[in-house]
Design a protein around this motif. Structure first.
Motif, PDB file in Angstrom:
ATOM      1  N   ALA A  78       0.835  -1.206   0.000  1.00 48.88           N
ATOM      2  CA  ALA A  78       0.000   0.000   0.000  1.00 48.88           C
ATOM      3  C   ALA A  78       0.866   1.251   0.000  1.00 48.88           C
ATOM      4  O   ALA A  78       0.568   2.233  -0.700  1.00 48.88           O
ATOM      5  CB  ALA A  78      -0.927  -0.006   1.209  1.00 48.88           C
ATOM      6  N   ASP A  88       2.303   1.740  -3.420  1.00 44.16           N
ATOM      7  CA  ASP A  88       1.289   2.286  -4.321  1.00 44.16           C
ATOM      8  C   ASP A  88       1.156   3.791  -4.153  1.00 44.16           C
ATOM      9  O   ASP A  88       1.078   4.541  -5.134  1.00 44.16           O
ATOM     10  CB  ASP A  88      -0.070   1.617  -4.065  1.00 44.16           C
ATOM     11  CG  ASP A  88      -0.262   0.359  -4.888  1.00 44.16           C
ATOM     12  OD1 ASP A  88       0.496   0.180  -5.864  1.00 44.16           O
ATOM     13  OD2 ASP A  88      -1.153  -0.428  -4.553  1.00 44.16           O
ATOM     14  N   ARG A  89       1.118   4.239  -2.901  1.00 42.82           N
ATOM     15  CA  ARG A  89       0.994   5.680  -2.639  1.00 42.82           C
ATOM     16  C   ARG A  89       2.236   6.427  -3.135  1.00 42.82           C
ATOM     17  O   ARG A  89       2.125   7.488  -3.742  1.00 42.82           O
ATOM     18  CB  ARG A  89       0.777   5.923  -1.143  1.00 42.82           C
ATOM     19  CG  ARG A  89      -0.617   5.595  -0.658  1.00 42.82           C
ATOM     20  CD  ARG A  89      -0.882   6.191   0.706  1.00 42.82           C
ATOM     21  NE  ARG A  89      -0.022   5.618   1.731  1.00 42.82           N
ATOM     22  CZ  ARG A  89      -0.325   4.546   2.447  1.00 42.82           C
ATOM     23  NH1 ARG A  89      -1.490   3.935   2.251  1.00 42.82           N
ATOM     24  NH2 ARG A  89       0.506   4.080   3.369  1.00 42.82           N
TER      25      ARG A  89
END
Length: 244
Positions: A25, A28-29
């Motif tokens: 995550a 991804d950011r």
């Protein structure tokens, strides 16, 4: 599922770190943030470069402003700022590439499967993702060349920039770099906006991305032609432009 499994195991460099949901995550950011910064920078950069079409003095004024000329008694900017900013952009590009490589097919079979899927299920976003990968592969080699040039020779101006483009044949690099970086940046911004729910009108946003691709490529080509015309008229050795 088989392709995804192989993809997650492809790079020993990552040592499985990005397979953890929390790190995935975060990656991804980070990929979205760096991609957003780079995409917006391309839009601004091409417009600054296009000032050459307004004349040598217009471009010279823009360069001096960006290099902090307002803080200089002589009004001339500091080329070291170009070097520092180029190093910063290179770091951003490297970070973006690092996180993007997680999703990059590494085996020829995966490329064939992707092409097969695109033929069987002609989904628009799948095609965009394919072009993202293709242009990303090209930019992986060309962007560092462009940035290293600015780091090594940071002096920018209507004459010196035209010399690079015409006499040093940099136009060959830019002729490939321009469409690749514009396509990658505009479709990348489209994917980021859709991914994070910033704008929900997918069809309208995709049309805007395509319009921006055509517009920015046309703008970049017009600027490149202007540099070629100026460079053709310069005698060697080139004398830097010093303003009116």
């Amino acid at each position: 599922m088989e392709v995804r499994h192989k993809h997650n195991q492809f790079a020993p460099l990552y040592n499985g770190m990005f397979s953890h949901p929390v790190w995935a995550a975060r990656a991804d950011r980070a990929q979205s943030i760096t991609g957003l910064l780079l995409g917006l920078f391309i839009i601004v950069h091409l417009h600054f470069e296009s000032s050459i079409m307004l004349g040598k003095q217009a471009f010279y004024t823009v360069v001096q402003f960006l290099e902090g000329g307002i803080f200089s008694e002589s009004g001339h900017g500091f080329p070291i700022l170009t070097q520092v900013f180029s190093v910063f952009m290179l770091l951003i590009v490297m970070l973006h590439a690092l996180f993007a490589l997680r999703r990059f097919p590494t085996q020829i079979k995966q490329w064939f499967k992707l092409r097969e899927q695109m033929n069987v299920i002609p989904h628009q976003d799948t095609k965009i993702w394919f072009w993202q990968m293709l242009t990303g592969f090209i930019l992986f080699f060309l962007v560092p060349v462009h940035l290293f040039t600015l780091i090594a020779t940071p002096d920018i101006g209507p004459h010196l920039s035209a010399e690079r483009v015409y006499h040093d044949n940099a136009w060959l690099l830019y002729l490939v770099l321009l469409p690749a970086v514009v396509i990658h940046a505009m479709f990348g911004l489209y994917r980021v906006v859709i991914k994070w729910g910033i704008f929900s009108n997918r069809v309208g946003l995709l049309k805007l991305a395509k319009v921006m691709v055509v517009y920015l490529i046309a703008l970049g080509i017009a600027s490149l032609v202007t540099y070629l015309v100026i460079g053709h008229g310069l005698a060697l050795p080139v004398v830097p432009y010093s303003g009116v």
